[in-house]
Each structure stands twice: as C-alpha cells, then as structure tokens.
Design a protein around this motif. Sequence first.
Motif, short mmCIF file in Angstrom:
data_model
loop_
_atom_site.label_atom_id
_atom_site.label_comp_id
_atom_site.label_asym_id
_atom_site.label_seq_id
_atom_site.Cartn_x
_atom_site.Cartn_y
_atom_site.Cartn_z
N PRO A 116 0.91 -1.71 0.20
CA PRO A 116 -0.08 0.17 0.23
C PRO A 116 0.61 1.26 0.30
O PRO A 116 0.22 2.79 -0.75
CB PRO A 116 -1.01 -0.17 1.64
N HIS A 117 2.18 1.09 0.62
CA HIS A 117 2.91 2.20 0.20
C HIS A 117 3.47 3.26 -0.60
O HIS A 117 4.08 4.18 -1.07
CB HIS A 117 3.87 2.45 1.74
N CYS A 119 1.98 2.06 -3.43
CA CYS A 119 0.98 2.54 -4.69
C CYS A 119 0.44 3.80 -4.42
O CYS A 119 0.98 4.87 -4.99
CB CYS A 119 -0.07 1.64 -3.94
N GLU A 120 0.67 3.94 -3.18
CA GLU A 120 0.51 5.64 -2.28
C GLU A 120 1.49 5.93 -3.26
O GLU A 120 1.07 7.46 -3.70
CB GLU A 120 0.67 6.32 -1.57
N LEU A 124 1.05 9.79 -5.90
CA LEU A 124 1.31 10.67 -5.84
C LEU A 124 2.97 11.22 -6.78
O LEU A 124 1.92 12.60 -7.31
CB LEU A 124 2.49 10.85 -4.76
N ALA A 175 -7.14 8.61 -8.73
CA ALA A 175 -6.87 9.49 -7.46
C ALA A 175 -7.61 10.60 -7.71
O ALA A 175 -8.00 11.65 -6.51
CB ALA A 175 -5.28 10.53 -7.63
#
Length: 182
Positions: A116-117, A119-120, A124, A175
Amino acid sequence: MTSRRGLAGLVATHGGVVHRLDTLGEQESYDLLVATLGAERVGQEPDAARELARICGHFPLSLRIAAARLLTRPGLGIADCVSWLAKDLPARLSLADEPLMSVPQVFQAALRRLDPHLCEAFLLLAAQFEGGGNPDSPPPDEVLEQLADAGFVEEGPPKPYRIHELLRIYARQLAAPARTPG
C-alpha cells in the motif's frame, strides 16, 4: 517465465537471462494493426491508424482491444474509434465480453500486488509527472527502484524515471475524488 516485475531476486538466486519487453515501436504498432485489421482497411485511414497506435500507448493489449472493436464493428471507421476511445482512456480499452481483455483490469491487478505504501507513492508520483516534466520532490531512490521493478516506472539511474502515459491517466483517474451524480 514472463512477468511485469523485474524478477531481479530470481535472477540473482537462480540465474537466468532477462529480456525486458517494452511497448511496441510506431512501425511495429502500425504493422500489428495491418496484420489484425487488414492492409486495405488500414490503408484507407493510415493517419488514423497511427493515431490509434499512439493513443493506445503502443501497448499490444491496447492495440488488440481496439482492433477487436473495429473488427466486430466493420462500419466503424478507425478515426471514429480513435475519437471514441480518446474520450475515456484507458477505461474504454476493455472488452465487456472478455474481462481479461481490459487495460484498467491489468493496471488494477498490478496495483493490488503492490505494498500500500508503494501504491500511494506511485499515485503521488504520477500526479507530479502530470505536467510532463520531472517531479519536484520525487520519492526516495529505493521507492523508485521498487516501482521500476514492479513495472510502474520506466528507466531510472542514470536516466530520469518516467511513467507511461496510459498509466499516468489511470493514476490520475484513481486519485480523482469520486464524482457524485447530480
């Protein structure tokens, strides 16, 4: 074995030969459309066929999906197909009767496999690449390398990283705040 991932660990521990596949070149994309749609049909709209290849990002899957739409709709012109696809990329690069033939599904499955990190960080980074230049504050090199190994960014040291246009569009759509009907 094929994979979107870099498989560096497998190569380091078990050996092997790595052959990175990239998107097709402009002529290869055009040739794929000729082979799929026929020389006569593509020859009637060669500029539109080149534009179709461009908006499909020169991805073989995207080109096959677009060609399937054109083959099942013989009255649909290539230029009309380009216009229709361009209004909602990459969402329209899918086939309703074959879920595996879907660019968004392929991207979604790949994103689900990411931590998940990561993916984030990808979302960004894709937002920062929106202007077409390099990001003002890129993530740490370790994160960029992990995203490159997962197939979400291309190139890397010593060259700058980049994100393929279809992936950038997909990330922007993910997003974006959900639209409410109204």
